[in-house]
Design an enzyme around this catalytic site. Sequence first.
Site, mmCIF file in Angstrom:
data_model
loop_
_atom_site.group_PDB
_atom_site.id
_atom_site.type_symbol
_atom_site.label_atom_id
_atom_site.label_comp_id
_atom_site.label_asym_id
_atom_site.label_seq_id
_atom_site.Cartn_x
_atom_site.Cartn_y
_atom_site.Cartn_z
ATOM 1 N N ASP A 226 65.147 29.257 -67.512
ATOM 2 C CA ASP A 226 64.115 28.222 -67.645
ATOM 3 C C ASP A 226 64.510 27.386 -68.851
ATOM 4 O O ASP A 226 64.621 27.918 -69.961
ATOM 5 C CB ASP A 226 62.741 28.854 -67.888
ATOM 6 C CG ASP A 226 62.204 29.582 -66.653
ATOM 7 O OD1 ASP A 226 62.849 29.517 -65.596
ATOM 8 O OD2 ASP A 226 61.137 30.213 -66.757
ATOM 9 N N ASP A 381 55.110 28.785 -56.980
ATOM 10 C CA ASP A 381 54.491 29.351 -58.188
ATOM 11 C C ASP A 381 53.056 29.770 -57.866
ATOM 12 O O ASP A 381 52.108 29.078 -58.238
ATOM 13 C CB ASP A 381 54.464 28.299 -59.312
ATOM 14 C CG ASP A 381 55.845 27.784 -59.666
ATOM 15 O OD1 ASP A 381 56.729 28.606 -59.920
ATOM 16 O OD2 ASP A 381 56.040 26.555 -59.682
HETATM 17 O O1 1PR Z 1 57.553 21.341 -60.034
HETATM 18 O O2 1PR Z 1 59.633 20.644 -58.870
HETATM 19 O O3 1PR Z 1 59.222 19.969 -61.230
HETATM 20 O O4 1PR Z 1 59.752 22.318 -60.635
HETATM 21 C C1 1PR Z 1 59.434 22.965 -61.821
HETATM 22 C C2 1PR Z 1 60.103 24.303 -61.799
HETATM 23 O O5 1PR Z 1 59.942 24.890 -63.081
HETATM 24 C C3 1PR Z 1 59.496 25.244 -60.784
HETATM 25 O O6 1PR Z 1 60.527 25.931 -60.131
HETATM 26 C C4 1PR Z 1 58.665 26.221 -61.617
HETATM 27 O O7 1PR Z 1 58.746 27.525 -61.088
HETATM 28 C C5 1PR Z 1 59.373 26.175 -62.957
HETATM 29 N N1 1PR Z 1 58.434 26.331 -64.088
HETATM 30 C C6 1PR Z 1 57.557 25.408 -64.524
HETATM 31 N N2 1PR Z 1 56.911 25.875 -65.620
HETATM 32 C C7 1PR Z 1 57.382 27.096 -65.848
HETATM 33 C C8 1PR Z 1 56.973 27.985 -66.942
HETATM 34 O O8 1PR Z 1 57.396 29.132 -67.036
HETATM 35 N N3 1PR Z 1 56.110 27.492 -67.809
HETATM 36 N N4 1PR Z 1 59.037 28.526 -64.830
HETATM 37 C C9 1PR Z 1 58.343 27.393 -64.899
HETATM 38 C C10 1PR Z 1 59.005 29.270 -63.818
HETATM 39 C C11 1PR Z 1 59.481 31.391 -63.248
HETATM 40 C C12 1PR Z 1 60.810 31.898 -63.064
HETATM 41 C C13 1PR Z 1 61.064 33.044 -64.002
HETATM 42 C C14 1PR Z 1 60.742 34.273 -63.204
HETATM 43 C C15 1PR Z 1 61.360 35.525 -63.740
HETATM 44 N N5 1PR Z 1 59.502 30.433 -64.268
HETATM 45 O O9 1PR Z 1 61.742 30.937 -63.234
HETATM 46 O O10 1PR Z 1 62.366 32.925 -64.372
HETATM 47 O O11 1PR Z 1 59.319 34.418 -63.164
HETATM 48 O O12 1PR Z 1 60.868 35.824 -64.989
HETATM 49 P P1 1PR Z 1 60.879 37.313 -65.536
HETATM 50 O O13 1PR Z 1 62.037 38.021 -64.926
HETATM 51 O O14 1PR Z 1 61.046 37.181 -67.018
HETATM 52 O O15 1PR Z 1 59.553 37.897 -65.156
HETATM 53 P P2 1PR Z 1 58.981 21.001 -60.168
#
Ligand code: 1PR
Length: 529
Positions: A226, A381
């Site tokens: 991320d 999500d």
């Molecule tokens: O909406 O098309 O612009 O895409 C935004 C992207 O960014 C989406 O794929 C969304 O999942 C991701 N995203 C947005 N905000 C966050 C955040 O964390 N604040 N991250 C985010 C999503 C989830 C996974 C993470 C897993 C594993 N993060 O990427 O890596 O949950 O984590 P873990 O093993 O530590 O539990 P758009």
Amino acid sequence: MRITLLDYGAGNVRSVVNAIEKLGGTIKPVIKPSDILDAEKLLFPGVGNYENMIRILNEKKYINPLREYLNADQPFFGICLGMQALFEGSQEDFSGHESLGVFKGMVKRFTTKFAVPHMGWNGVSLKKDSPVFKGIKADTKFYFVHSYHIVPEDESVILTTTNYDYEFVSSVQKGNIIGTQFHPEKSGDAGIRLLENFVFQKDLRDGKPVDIKGKGLSKRIIACLDVRANDQGDLVVTKGDQYDVRHKGNVRNLGKPVALARRYYEEGADEITFLNITGFRDFPLEDMPMIDVLEKTSKNVFVPLTIGGGIREYTDSNGKTYTALDVAARYFRSGADKISIGSDAVYIAEEYLKTGRKSGTSSIEQISKVYGNQAVVISIDPKRVYVHSPDDAKKHHVIKTRFPGPDNEIYCWYQCTVRGGRTTRELDAVSLARACEDLGAGEILLNCIDKDGTNSGFDLELINAVKNAVSIPVIASSGAGCEDHFLQVFENTSAEAALAAGIFHRKEVPIRDVKTYLADNHIEVRLKT
Ligand code: 1PR
């Protein structure tokens, strides 16, 4: 050694170029038809949609010089569509454009109950000697991503076969003409070795029949980064706790994206995913650091790269509109193999489910048409919403859960969110996944906000609900805290891949330990040798 590259302008050819250059070769791109006949060795990496490819080859008047070059048995290496183009036609092509037809046979769609596209690391069974396989071990796996495979009429051209529900032909060779369905440029060290053999072996011609068995399809382990700018403006890999990436007010900084991606490649990650987590509010084409990250990463990382965040239509401050296809194209040219769509997919699915009509103009439809379904990942999500009875959420896909809610509710549904989990929508994750598959998506990246960053294991109920509703591959994500959590996913769901972030960034469990643990428990994985 000079390699002539036939790039027809769709898909990621940067990795092939990087691989050849890393090997000390030089690349000469085909600019005009006569460049094909002037080639010493011709490399044709194809990715995407067959109809689109064959239309471009016809428009650019490449068909006749290619036939002449191939009929003279000049050295040729076709990758994926570049190999399929050698045959007489494809079930993916309704245009009636002329194919090369140098080899007899057709390209047909997989007929299987297994997920299609066939995506991931699979073994090959070698059917004859070939200098291109020199130095490559029998149990090596290569990276495949395709929904169609060749069915040659002449069995003598078969170089390898691969098993995916049934045996299909995964590479061909006749004299100096070689083609692989798998992507050597995405297959780590072994793939690079194969390309090296093509580039440097003087005599490439195929030899005597052999029968060396390969292994089966691996479950994939994906490292996710991320990425966002921190408060000092530096681009960092961060990690949320249920999507909250701040600790004591500051954005967590877990490292630099390019360096971390390289570390994970070296540790044996099967794929790397970059998510630009503030992409929903920034315009990615102005966000050059992400493009720079991809360009730099693809120089040394030879496994598939996915980029997500901000893939949508956008109008800049001067009123110029960029389609989602423009944004994706820029990422593919920078070294991405797949793009991942989050928020935009929710809006598209809502519209599609409301009208029942495919507009043809959505990002999912446009990108999959040009680059192929396999290049379009949908990042979901979702958050759990507990209910006492399925009647309390009639419009949604409700499941009975083994983990009751705060009021002892034993049912729940998974609510989609947009803008990085900030805004909830009246759509459930199962309906979203189904609608996106219908529209042309090739894979689901299934996050879970309740589980993200908790180290408490994946949400197996969510994964089963979505996996049972679609026939495209599903990547389980969020919650991994130890090796056994990966085993639980693969033993209790049929997810094709598992993705994790925190445990890898914090060096709690190295990727190779996850894989060794899975292998010890009889899960097929790719072990880096
Ligand atoms: O909406 O098309 O612009 O895409 C935004 C992207 O960014 C989406 O794929 C969304 O999942 C991701 N995203 C947005 N905000 C966050 C955040 O964390 N604040 N991250 C985010 C999503 C989830 C996974 C993470 C897993 C594993 N993060 O990427 O890596 O949950 O984590 P873990 O093993 O530590 O539990 P758009």
